[in-house]
Scaffold this active site. Sequence first.
Site, PDB file in Angstrom:
ATOM      1  N   GLU A 120      -3.696   2.107  -7.477  1.00  0.00           N
ATOM      2  CA  GLU A 120      -4.129   3.208  -6.609  1.00  0.00           C
ATOM      3  C   GLU A 120      -3.222   4.414  -6.827  1.00  0.00           C
ATOM      4  O   GLU A 120      -2.127   4.482  -6.234  1.00  0.00           O
ATOM      5  CB  GLU A 120      -4.043   2.796  -5.141  1.00  0.00           C
ATOM      6  CG  GLU A 120      -4.906   1.613  -4.763  1.00  0.00           C
ATOM      7  CD  GLU A 120      -5.232   1.640  -3.276  1.00  0.00           C
ATOM      8  OE1 GLU A 120      -6.414   1.753  -2.936  1.00  0.00           O
ATOM      9  OE2 GLU A 120      -4.291   1.579  -2.458  1.00  0.00           O
ATOM     10  N   HIS A 176       0.856  -1.192   0.000  1.00  0.00           N
ATOM     11  CA  HIS A 176       0.000   0.000   0.000  1.00  0.00           C
ATOM     12  C   HIS A 176       0.894   1.244   0.000  1.00  0.00           C
ATOM     13  O   HIS A 176       1.979   1.230   0.572  1.00  0.00           O
ATOM     14  CB  HIS A 176      -0.909  -0.021   1.234  1.00  0.00           C
ATOM     15  CG  HIS A 176      -1.962   1.035   1.207  1.00  0.00           C
ATOM     16  ND1 HIS A 176      -1.709   2.339   1.585  1.00  0.00           N
ATOM     17  CD2 HIS A 176      -3.261   1.000   0.828  1.00  0.00           C
ATOM     18  CE1 HIS A 176      -2.821   3.055   1.441  1.00  0.00           C
ATOM     19  NE2 HIS A 176      -3.774   2.264   0.983  1.00  0.00           N
TER      20      HIS A 176
HETATM   21  C1  PEP Z   1      -6.809   3.279   0.315  1.00  0.00           C
HETATM   22  O1  PEP Z   1      -6.311   3.806   1.305  1.00  0.00           O
HETATM   23  O2  PEP Z   1      -6.389   2.190  -0.126  1.00  0.00           O
HETATM   24  C2  PEP Z   1      -7.894   3.966  -0.370  1.00  0.00           C
HETATM   25  C3  PEP Z   1      -8.290   3.527  -1.535  1.00  0.00           C
HETATM   26  O3  PEP Z   1      -8.428   5.035   0.302  1.00  0.00           O
HETATM   27  P1  PEP Z   1      -9.649   5.979  -0.171  1.00  0.00           P
HETATM   28  O4  PEP Z   1     -10.686   5.099  -0.787  1.00  0.00           O
HETATM   29  O5  PEP Z   1     -10.102   6.630   1.076  1.00  0.00           O
HETATM   30  O6  PEP Z   1      -9.090   6.917  -1.168  1.00  0.00           O
END
Ligand code: PEP
Length: 245
Positions: free
Chosen positions: A162, A92
């Site tokens: 992400e 992450h």
């Molecule tokens: C995350 O922390 O993996 C994430 C996707 O957070 P958010 O959905 O709050 O952006």
Amino acid sequence: MKNLIAGNWKLKGSPNLADSYISHLSRIKPDNCIVVVCPTHDLLGYIYDKWSNEFGHLGAQDCFHDDTNYNDGLGTPDEIVSRGAKYIILGHSDRRNKCHETSELVRKKVNLAWNKGLIPIVCVGEESGDRKGNLTQIVVNGQIADSIDFDNLRGPFVIAYEPVWAIGSGNIPTMEEIGEVHDEIRKLLITLTDETRGGNTPLLYGGSADVQNASSILAVENVNGLLIGGASLNIQTFGTIIDCA
Ligand code: PEP
């Protein structure tokens, strides 16, 4: 492929939230998509005692990279498995950026997770500067290639794209931009593995996914689910996203 909807509670969450999840999931018993709930390690045990397979799966957040000694801090995959987890979020951006975790370290954790029968959800994503400098795909592809031991694959895995700048910010890339990155990840996985494996590895999008954008993101080609942070901290919101999937 069924969509995979994963809730990442990060360091939030509580027994109350866990109870609200259990009561909601026991009513809806989601079967059109795969639901994965990733609480903190302490709550994993709390939830597992009341959990049923009909609700979905449990996932952990991160682990120590070595299980040969007693280590301080992070739990080991053995401990995580004993608390009912089937998935584990690794790499992450909080770990990569705030704890200086390298892709080489993530790869050790992925290998260890596979040894214990866990399915790693490997997170990758660019910083805003990378995107402005047209480096998104170079960064993402590099993180994937270095975080997973493609010469010695020992189990299934999931990729979560992400963008770091999208996490918790309320900003997301356009659907076209998400589609471009996911298409390239799909191509890369097919090149690094084969048509079957690369074509069937779930690719999640994460970063400010919410009820307002979930359906549009899930409609993008090569998006096979969502990794949801903030919006997973409310079961009504998370439940609506499950409905979208
Ligand atoms: C995350 O922390 O993996 C994430 C996707 O957070 P958010 O959905 O709050 O952006």
